[in-house]
Structure formats: structure tokens, C-alpha cells
Design a protein around this motif. Structure first.
Motif, mmCIF file in Angstrom:
data_model
loop_
_atom_site.group_PDB
_atom_site.id
_atom_site.type_symbol
_atom_site.label_atom_id
_atom_site.label_comp_id
_atom_site.label_asym_id
_atom_site.label_seq_id
_atom_site.Cartn_x
_atom_site.Cartn_y
_atom_site.Cartn_z
ATOM 1 N N VAL A 14 0.919 -1.068 0.080
ATOM 2 C CA VAL A 14 0.032 0.211 0.046
ATOM 3 C C VAL A 14 0.911 1.186 0.057
ATOM 4 C CG1 VAL A 14 -1.835 1.408 1.232
ATOM 5 C CG2 VAL A 14 -1.704 -1.480 1.248
ATOM 6 N N HIS A 15 0.711 1.976 -1.012
ATOM 7 C CA HIS A 15 1.642 3.394 -1.240
ATOM 8 C C HIS A 15 0.599 4.489 -1.199
ATOM 9 C CE1 HIS A 15 4.403 6.177 -2.603
ATOM 10 N NE2 HIS A 15 3.511 6.714 -3.588
ATOM 11 N N VAL A 16 0.713 5.209 -0.046
ATOM 12 C CA VAL A 16 0.093 6.403 0.294
ATOM 13 C C VAL A 16 0.943 7.727 -0.139
ATOM 14 C CG1 VAL A 16 -1.229 7.878 1.842
ATOM 15 C CG2 VAL A 16 -1.014 5.393 2.116
ATOM 16 N N SER A 17 0.534 8.355 -1.385
ATOM 17 C CA SER A 17 1.314 9.697 -1.593
ATOM 18 C C SER A 17 1.639 10.712 -0.528
ATOM 19 C CB SER A 17 0.610 10.336 -2.695
ATOM 20 O OG SER A 17 -0.497 11.149 -2.304
ATOM 21 N N ALA A 18 2.905 11.227 -0.778
ATOM 22 C CA ALA A 18 3.556 12.244 0.145
ATOM 23 C C ALA A 18 2.384 13.216 0.673
ATOM 24 C CB ALA A 18 4.552 12.965 -0.356
ATOM 25 N N ASP A 19 1.570 13.785 -0.308
ATOM 26 C CA ASP A 19 0.461 14.575 0.004
ATOM 27 C C ASP A 19 -0.744 14.059 0.396
ATOM 28 O OD1 ASP A 19 -0.620 13.459 -2.084
ATOM 29 O OD2 ASP A 19 -0.466 15.397 -3.484
ATOM 30 N N ARG A 20 -0.780 12.911 0.512
ATOM 31 C CA ARG A 20 -2.120 12.042 1.119
ATOM 32 C C ARG A 20 -3.116 12.150 0.356
ATOM 33 N NH1 ARG A 20 2.143 10.440 3.038
ATOM 34 N NH2 ARG A 20 2.572 10.213 5.453
ATOM 35 N N LYS A 21 -3.074 12.606 -0.938
ATOM 36 C CA LYS A 21 -4.331 12.533 -1.750
ATOM 37 C C LYS A 21 -4.490 11.594 -2.617
ATOM 38 C CE LYS A 21 -3.956 17.495 -2.034
ATOM 39 N NZ LYS A 21 -3.909 18.814 -2.626
ATOM 40 N N SER A 22 -3.788 10.567 -2.936
ATOM 41 C CA SER A 22 -3.938 9.259 -3.669
ATOM 42 C C SER A 22 -3.399 8.127 -2.704
ATOM 43 C CB SER A 22 -3.363 9.520 -4.951
ATOM 44 O OG SER A 22 -1.936 9.656 -4.953
ATOM 45 N N ALA A 23 -3.419 6.991 -3.268
ATOM 46 C CA ALA A 23 -3.129 5.625 -2.756
ATOM 47 C C ALA A 23 -3.052 4.682 -3.999
ATOM 48 C CB ALA A 23 -3.930 5.354 -1.448
ATOM 49 N N ALA A 24 -2.114 3.704 -3.883
ATOM 50 C CA ALA A 24 -1.996 2.706 -4.767
ATOM 51 C C ALA A 24 -1.648 1.407 -4.021
ATOM 52 C CB ALA A 24 -0.660 2.997 -5.654
ATOM 53 N N VAL A 25 -2.205 0.278 -4.465
ATOM 54 C CA VAL A 25 -1.949 -0.838 -4.028
ATOM 55 C C VAL A 25 -1.365 -2.084 -5.224
ATOM 56 C CG1 VAL A 25 -3.053 -3.010 -2.828
ATOM 57 C CG2 VAL A 25 -3.835 -0.547 -2.512
ATOM 58 N N VAL A 26 -0.325 -2.538 -4.970
ATOM 59 C CA VAL A 26 0.201 -3.446 -5.759
ATOM 60 C C VAL A 26 0.344 -5.077 -5.373
ATOM 61 C CG1 VAL A 26 2.126 -3.861 -7.478
ATOM 62 C CG2 VAL A 26 1.639 -1.596 -6.955
ATOM 63 N N SER A 27 -0.288 -5.988 -5.824
ATOM 64 C CA SER A 27 -0.056 -7.238 -5.462
ATOM 65 C C SER A 27 1.039 -7.858 -6.201
ATOM 66 C CB SER A 27 -1.283 -7.945 -5.579
ATOM 67 O OG SER A 27 -2.232 -7.422 -4.609
ATOM 68 N N ILE A 28 1.548 -8.733 -5.366
ATOM 69 C CA ILE A 28 2.680 -9.871 -6.141
ATOM 70 C C ILE A 28 1.967 -11.201 -6.104
ATOM 71 C CG2 ILE A 28 4.822 -10.551 -6.403
ATOM 72 C CD1 ILE A 28 6.144 -8.132 -5.613
ATOM 73 N N PRO A 29 1.415 -11.874 -7.313
ATOM 74 C CA PRO A 29 1.279 -13.309 -6.822
ATOM 75 C C PRO A 29 2.258 -14.168 -6.110
ATOM 76 C CG PRO A 29 0.934 -12.458 -9.230
ATOM 77 C CD PRO A 29 1.800 -11.313 -8.376
ATOM 78 N N ARG A 30 1.573 -15.096 -5.333
ATOM 79 C CA ARG A 30 2.313 -15.963 -4.232
ATOM 80 C C ARG A 30 3.212 -16.818 -5.240
ATOM 81 N NH1 ARG A 30 -1.229 -20.983 -2.601
ATOM 82 N NH2 ARG A 30 -1.500 -21.837 -4.801
ATOM 83 N N ASP A 31 3.141 -16.992 -6.474
ATOM 84 C CA ASP A 31 3.953 -18.016 -6.897
ATOM 85 C C ASP A 31 5.104 -17.226 -7.965
ATOM 86 O OD1 ASP A 31 2.744 -20.068 -5.915
ATOM 87 O OD2 ASP A 31 1.674 -20.661 -7.447
ATOM 88 N N THR A 32 5.267 -16.114 -7.754
ATOM 89 C CA THR A 32 6.331 -15.084 -8.399
ATOM 90 C C THR A 32 7.640 -15.579 -8.015
ATOM 91 O OG1 THR A 32 4.671 -13.629 -8.731
ATOM 92 C CG2 THR A 32 7.039 -12.987 -8.960
ATOM 93 N N ARG A 33 8.674 -15.773 -8.925
ATOM 94 C CA ARG A 33 10.012 -16.308 -8.387
ATOM 95 C C ARG A 33 10.850 -15.108 -8.300
ATOM 96 N NH1 ARG A 33 14.389 -17.587 -11.872
ATOM 97 N NH2 ARG A 33 13.357 -17.578 -13.720
#
Length: 536
Positions: free
Chosen positions: A131-150
Motif C-alpha cells: 500500500v503506497h500513500v502519496s506524500a500529499d496524502r491525496k492518492s493511494a496505490a496498492v500493488v499485489s505480487i502473486p504468491r508463485d512469483t519467482r
């Protein structure tokens, strides 16, 4: 008769019940003035007791909630990623790693999650999201990595046992077994170049408690779904739902989050988890949690009993402060994504990061560029994300031993290495004064160029490595300390296949995500498609 004796007689008569109206009126007047004062004093005393009692109860309850929280070491692995410097307004981005553990080490988890033969085994982190919350706290991003990623998992030390695990290449969910959540954090930092502030982890039982405390989370499927064992395909979460929208809670919420086969793959499961997370955020924002003491109490109990967190946020107050930072982000400025991947050429059951696309996603995180088009362009953010380098001056270039490694094949092994790259870059460094630069005969496939230096060399080692990076144009964010090198090492990744100066990296614009990131906006409800064999 003296005036004093008259006064004295008057007081005595008044005291004995005489008819002196003035004297008796004085007593009545005294009662009228004294009783309110006594009542006020008693009221103040009672109020003080109530306040102190309530405060004591509140303090004891606060201690109780703090006692619920399980804490662990933030980073237990090798990672030299630096935290971003504040921007012009003194703000820094916030990065939190969320982990879902498949631990069966409790009766509740066995009942919810499956086989008893896994009791006592170290858990895997089957759900991993940044979970990435921007420095200005105006936006957020969520990035998943699949469990079977080498991925490459760095050397880690188990903070509980002291056992050291050497660096290895394996699927990312196994990192949890090699030093706990702190090792998974180090693995993410090394893979992405993103500094991660905190981690939080929840197990099967915790998911159920949180879903119940929230009151259920709304999800949707396009067809009737039943994720069950089929001939030749064992397992299944047990999720059984009619087509349409439904609020799931308790065990069914866990089944939704664990469903893989019915949503076709780990990528489908990640999409379903993103839909759940978006819906949960919308639900919480729609509830008057802070004016409903009963709801707030149940949420506080569930959260503190369910979460294991990195030690620096291991109090109710710090978790509350984190929640307030997330609360400021509008729902339509949340963007859920999955790291772009391709099939692993070494194992068809695994994945590897997709060249170019995956690093573009991480570049946006590193440079604090919004995933949605509502954000500002990344130029200013990129500058603020680069740490200001302080420390000792670098040693003279001519005295530094530098090893150059050809990693242009990339970690996914889908590209042929570029011949003589290590020799070419070693020659460029020699021309720049690093006369002891040598090309290694051993390849070291890497998707991203980086300069590493011995962790034991400390600040001086970093200063030396930075001088090497600067000579060929490698950004300081790609310089890190590791334990398994003896000299400053420049590894030429698949992102630098030609030329003797590292190609200038352009910062993506807001919303410029690759299509392979499978973005989902927080305001979108969505409905999951069901893989045909699992319809009923």
C-alpha cells in the motif's frame, strides 16, 4: 452593658431558638449560601471520581488493546534501500506491506484453513500487497505480487531463533519462512527499490474477525460459483455463492479471499482480493465508526487481536495515526493493481516480473507518481524521492576495486545476454579513472542495473559505490549494501543493453500505468467472472 455582651446575648438567644428575626434570618441565610456550596463540592468530588474512574478504565482498556498486538522486527534481511527525503512541504510517502499468512498453528486456523498435517509448519505469505500513500496524502496505490512469483530472496536472519538463511531464488511466498515478515519486506525492497516503512500481517482467523467486526463486505460474481475439488484438481476454498452481489462475512469472507481455481489463477485471485479491499474501504468510509462507540470498540478489539505488525507501529495510537493518514484519501483516488508478470521459463507453474512493465510500476511508486490521472505529473515527485547523500567523501577512483557483471539476460531468462557488455562498461570506468575496474567472467542475470557494496564497509563503502554509479550515470536509488560481495560491484541489467552511460530514465506521468497492471479504481464495484468448471 457593653456592646460585646449585647452581641453575645443576641447570639446566645438566637442559638437557643429566641425570636430575634435578624439572628434567625442570618442562620437561614447561611443555609441558603452554604448548601449550594456543599452540593457543588460533593458534585465536584463525584465528577472527579467518575472522570478518574473513566480515565482509569480507559487507560486499562488502552493497555488491554496494546497487549493484544503482536509485534515483530521490521526488516530481518539484507536490503540497502534508502528512505525518500521529504518534499518541499516536509512530506514523505508512506509504504505499508500487507501480508496474509496461511498459518495453521491454531485450532481456529486449522478449522478455517485446512489440513492438520501442516500444524507446526512455518507459514507462507500467500497474500502480499504494498500500500503506497502519496506524500500529499491525496492518492493511494496498492500493488499485489502473486504468491508463485519467482524472485531473489536475500540473506535473512530469523529474529526469534537467530538462524541465518542464505540468499536464494524461490517463489516469493516462501520468504516468510526465512526470517518472518521482516524477510518478506527485505525481499520486496530488493525487488522494487521501494523503501517500505511498515508491515502488517493477518492469518485466517484474523480475516474472519475483521470481516465480522466491519459487518460484512459486499462482493459480486457473474455466475453461480462453487470452488470445490474436481477430478484431477484437488483443493478449493469452498466458496459457494449465487450470481450477483452479496455481503460476505466470517468464514465466507475468508473463502472469497482464498478462491483461486474458480477465478482461474493467482492473478484472478488477486483481482478478487482487490475488489474485496475496495469494498471494505468504501464500507468503512460509509460507517460512522468514530461516533458509534460500540462499533469502534468491536473494530478495535478485532484489529488488535487479528494483526501482527512491525514493532515501530506496535501501539493502538500509532495504528490509529496510520488509519487517519489513509482516511484522508478519497475512494476514487485508490488504485488497485497487480505487478505485471509473465510465465517463468524455468517452471510453467511459476511467474516472473514482466520486463519493462513491472519496473515502470515500481518507478511510479519510487517517484511518488499517482496511479490515477487525477495526480500531478511526476517530475517534482521524482526529485523529492532521491535521498540527499551525506557522509564521507569517496576514496580516490584509482584505488577502488570494481567488479562489473553482465546481467543483460534479465532475471526472466527470456532475453539473450548482450556479449562483451561487462568488458565495455569496465573500459568506460577505467577511462573515468577507475583503473582497477575488471569484467567478471560469470554472468549475473538481473532485470535492473544496480551497484552493490559490502555491507560491512558502511558509510565509506556507500560513498565509494556512489562515485562508481555517478561515473556511468546510474541513479543513487540503485545503489545498495549487501552481505555477499567483497568489492564494489556494478551489475548491468537488461535495462541497459547498449551504450556506456546508463540510459536516462523518464518518470512516468500520472495514470500512465501499463495495461498489464490490471488496474481497478477504488470507486469501481466490479463483478468477478467465474471459470466455467466451477459454475453450478
Amino acid at each position: 452593658m457593653t456592646r460585646s455582651s449585647v452581641r453575645g446575648g443576641s447570639r446566645r438567644r438566637s442559638a437557643s431558638g429566641g425570636s430575634d428575626e435578624g439572628g434567625d434570618g442570618g442562620r437561614r441565610g447561611g443555609r441558603r449560601g452554604g448548601r449550594p456550596r456543599r452540593i457543588l463540592r460533593w458534585f465536584a468530588m463525584v465528577l472527579a471520581v467518575l472522570i478518574l474512574g473513566t480515565a482509569a478504565a480507559g487507560y486499562l482498556y488502552y493497555r488491554h488493546l496494546n497487549g493484544n498486538i503482536v509485534k515483530g522486527k521490521r526488516n530481518s534481511g539484507e536490503s540497502g534501500v534508502e528512505k525518500a527525503e521529504p518534499n518541499a512541504d516536509g512530506q514523505t510517502p508512506l509504504n505499508i506491506l500487507l501480508l496474509g499468512s496461511d498459518s495453521r498453528n491454531s485450532k481456529e486456523n486449522v478449522k478455517l484453513g485446512g489440513s492438520k498435517d501442516q500444524v507446526g509448519a512455518k507459514p507462507l505469505a500467500d497474500v502480499q500487497m504494498l500500500v503506497h500513500v502519496s506524500a500529499d496524502r491525496k492518492s493511494a496505490a496498492v500493488v499485489s505480487i502473486p504468491r508463485d512469483t519467482r524472485v531473489k530472496i536475500p540473506e535473512c536472519e530469523d529474529p526469534d531463533t537467530g538462524e541465518t538463511y542464505p540468499e536464494t531464488v524461490n517463489i516469493i511466498n516462501s520468504s516468510l519462512q526465512r526470517g518472518g515478515a521482516g524477510c518478506t519486506l527485505a525481499t520486496w525492497q530488493n525487488l522494487t527499490g521501494v523503501y517500505i516503512d511498515h508491515w502488517m500481517m493477518v492469518d485466517f482467523g484474523g480475516v474472519v474477525k475483521m470481516a465480522d467486526a466491519i459487518g460484512g463486505v459486499e462482493v459480486c460474481v457473474r455466475d453461480n460459483v462453487w470452488d470445490r475439488p474436481l477430478p484431477g484438481v484437488p483443493g478449493g476454498s469452498g466458496l459457494k455463492m449465487k450470481a450477483g452481489t452479496k455481503k460476505v462475512k466470517g468464514k465466507q469472507a475468508l473463502q472469497w479471499l482464498r478462491t483461486r481455481h474458480a477465478f482461474e489463477s493467482d492473478l484472478g485471485r488477486a483481482k478478487a482480493q482487490h475488489m474485496y479491499m475496495n469494498s471494505m474501504i468504501r464500507t468503512l468510509k460509509g460507517q460512522n465508526v468514530f461516533t458509534d462507540s460500540g462499533r469502534l470498540t468491536s473494530l478495535a478489539e478485532a484489529a488488535t487481536e487479528s494483526l501482527e505488525v512491525s514493532e515501530e507501529i506496535g501501539t493502538v495510537k500509532k495504528l490509529y495515526d496510520l488509519a487517519m493518514k489513509l482516511k484522508t484519501v478519497p475512494t476514487d483516488r485508490f488504485t488497485m493493481t497487480t505487478m505485471p508478470t509473465v510465465p517463468d521459463p524455468l517452471d510453467a507453474n511459476h511467474l516472473v516480473p514482466k520486463p519493462t512493465d513491472a519496473d515502470k510500476v515500481w518507478s511510479m511508486i519510487r517517484n511518488d507518481v499517482a496511479f490515477d490521472k487525477g495526480g500531478k505529473k511526476g517530475k517534482g515527485a521524482a526529485a523529492s524521492a532521491r535521498p540527499k547523500e551525506t557522509g564521507p567523501p569517496a576514496a580516490p577512483a584509482g584505488g577502488l576495486a570494481v567488479t562489473v557483471v553482465n546481467g543483460t539476460a534479465g532475471e526472466d531468462s527470456t532475453q539473450a545476454p548482450v556479449g562483451s557488455r561487462a568488458a565495455a562498461i569496465a573500459g568506460a570506468l577505467q577511462n573515468a579513472g577507475f583503473t582497477q575496474a575488471t569484467a567478471s567472467a560469470q554472468p549475473g542475470p538481473s532485470s535492473r542495473t544496480q551497484v552493490t557494496y559490502p555491507k560491512s564497509s558502511g558509510a565509506q563503502g556507500r560513498a565509494n559505490a556512489l562515485s562508481v554509479a555517478k561515473a556511468v550515470g546510474v541513479p543513487s536509488g540503485q545503489v545498495r549494501a549487501v552481505a555477499d560481495v567483497v568489492t564494489t560491484t556494478l551489475t548491468i541489467g537488461s535495462d541497459w543493453r547498449e551504450g556506456t552511460s546508463y540510459p536516462k530514465q523518464s518518470t512516468p506521468d500520472a495514470g500512465d500505468l501499463p495495461g498489464s497492471a490490471d488496474a481497478l479504481n477504488g470507486s469501481e464495484k466490479g463483478c468477478m467472472p467465474v471459470y466455467a468448471p466451477y459454475r453450478y
